[in-house]
Enzyme design. Structure first.
Site, PDB file in Angstrom:
ATOM      1  N   ASP A   1     -10.697   2.251   4.159  1.00 33.19           N
ATOM      2  CA  ASP A   1     -10.993   0.819   4.015  1.00 33.19           C
ATOM      3  C   ASP A   1     -12.502   0.591   3.862  1.00 33.19           C
ATOM      4  OD1 ASP A   1      -8.864  -0.931   3.821  1.00 33.19           O
ATOM      5  OD2 ASP A   1      -8.452  -0.920   5.981  1.00 33.19           O
TER       6      ASP A   1
ATOM      7  N   LYS B   1       0.847  -1.207   0.000  1.00 34.73           N
ATOM      8  CA  LYS B   1       0.000   0.000   0.000  1.00 34.73           C
ATOM      9  C   LYS B   1       0.876   1.248   0.000  1.00 34.73           C
ATOM     10  CE  LYS B   1      -3.684  -2.573   2.194  1.00 34.73           C
ATOM     11  NZ  LYS B   1      -4.237  -3.028   3.462  1.00 34.73           N
TER      12      LYS B   1
ATOM     13  N   GLN C   1      -4.213  -1.694   9.821  1.00 29.60           N
ATOM     14  CA  GLN C   1      -4.033  -3.009   9.204  1.00 29.60           C
ATOM     15  C   GLN C   1      -4.539  -4.113  10.139  1.00 29.60           C
ATOM     16  OE1 GLN C   1      -2.871  -3.626   5.998  1.00 29.60           O
ATOM     17  NE2 GLN C   1      -3.469  -5.739   6.435  1.00 29.60           N
TER      18      GLN C   1
END
Ligand code: NAD
Length: 283
Positions: A120, A53, A97
């Site tokens: 997200d 990412k 994460q």
């Protein structure tokens, strides 16, 4: 002849190029888009995802703010970090994460993220908006699947789409997105009997069960679009999807490979969400 292979890696590069243009337009107005990435603990797979990412951010001209916290971090400390990032004007997207260490409740941690920065798309506010057909920032994996279908020219409206898997991060939002695009949607899961009878009716089959090669050729309608979300690490260290690729490729109309399919598109959609969030916050 076999299915058209939808090259997720190439498509993701294209998406990143487009996002780079958008990032440059924002930077010209004094807003450099920024993503904060929070990684708690030292899970090696998570470190790989985070690096991918951050690499994509660099490619697209998005700043990254990297927070590696020890596994001993308390939930309160993590929530304080999220609060600080929520009010940091240089940060337009926040990514925590997963998985988090066992002593933390992922659900309460994720809900602390400001929905305007929820790149997200996992907060209840984001998911609720998606349910109501007004996506704020949509979950990246299913939105990557949708973009793959769109750019590959797969018709969706009026088609029967079958989604295997009902998780909140892949299966359920994928089903909602397909519904939004006027597909007739069936969601299958671990308790679905006669799975093959249902999948054989699918014009579009999204596989997100996390079971290596469980979708065999006899489960696929000839000409169907098969999107393989699964990422399974095999004993030899190689990655494979949920689809028995070679056999299904010979029967389907479109197929996505693993690796090089949905994975890179997921990363590209994170960046797309950062740019969208920055554009909204800069407006
Ligand atoms: P999950 O474990 O939360 O959900 C799996 C779902 O599959 C469940 O709803 C379960 O009911 C269903 N399922 C399990 N076995 C089944 C079976 N035999 N028949 C029918 N349904 C079955 O997983 P998840 O987080 O949704 O992820 C699914 C897969 O996608 C995993 O392999 C994961 O690694 C992968 N994934 C990939 C990306 C990507 O970027 N490519 C992103 C997220 C997840």
């Amino acid at each position: 002849m076999g299915a058209i292979v939808i090259d997720g890696a190439a498509m993701a590069r294209q998406v990143l190029c487009e996002q780079k243009d958008a990032a440059q337009r924002l930077a010209a107005r004094g807003f450099v888009p920024g993503l904060a990435v929070v990684l708690v603990g030292d899970d090696p797979a998570s470190a790989v995802y985070v690096r991918a990412k951050e690499r994509a951010c660099r490619e697209a001209g998005v700043s990254t703010f990297d927070y590696r916290l020890p596994a001993t971090t308390t939930e309160t400390e993590l929530l304080q970090k999220i609060d600080a990032l929520n009010s940091d004007s240089q940060v337009h997207g926040i990514l925590v994460q997963l998985p988090l260490p066992a002593h933390m409740k992922a659900v309460s941690v994720l809900q602390r993220i400001d929905p305007a920065k929820d790149v997200d798309g996992f907060t209840w506010r984001s998911l609720g908006a998606l349910l109501d057909g007004h996506a704020l920032l949509a979950p990246c994996t299913p939105s990557g699947c949708m973009l793959m279908l769109e750019r590959a020219g797969v018709p969706v409206a009026g088609k029967h789409a079958v989604v295997i898997g009902r998780s909140s991060i892949v299966g359920k939002p994928a089903a909602l997105m397909l519904l939004e695009r006027n597909a007739t949607v069936t969601i299958c899961h671990s308790r679905t009997p006669e799975l093959a009878t249902i999948t054989r009716e699918a014009d579009i089959l999204i596989c997100a069960a996390g079971k290596p090669r469980m979708v065999t050729a006899d489960m696929v309608k000839p000409g169907a679009a098969v999107i393989d979300v699964g990422i399974n690490r095999m004993p030899d260290g190689k990655l494979c999807g949920d689809v028995d690729y070679d056999a299904v490729q010979a029967r389907a109309g479109w197929i996505t490979p693993v690796p090089g399919g949905v994975g890179p598109m997921t990363v590209a959609m994170v960046i797309a969400n950062v740019i969208t969030a920055a554009e909204r916050l800069a407006a």
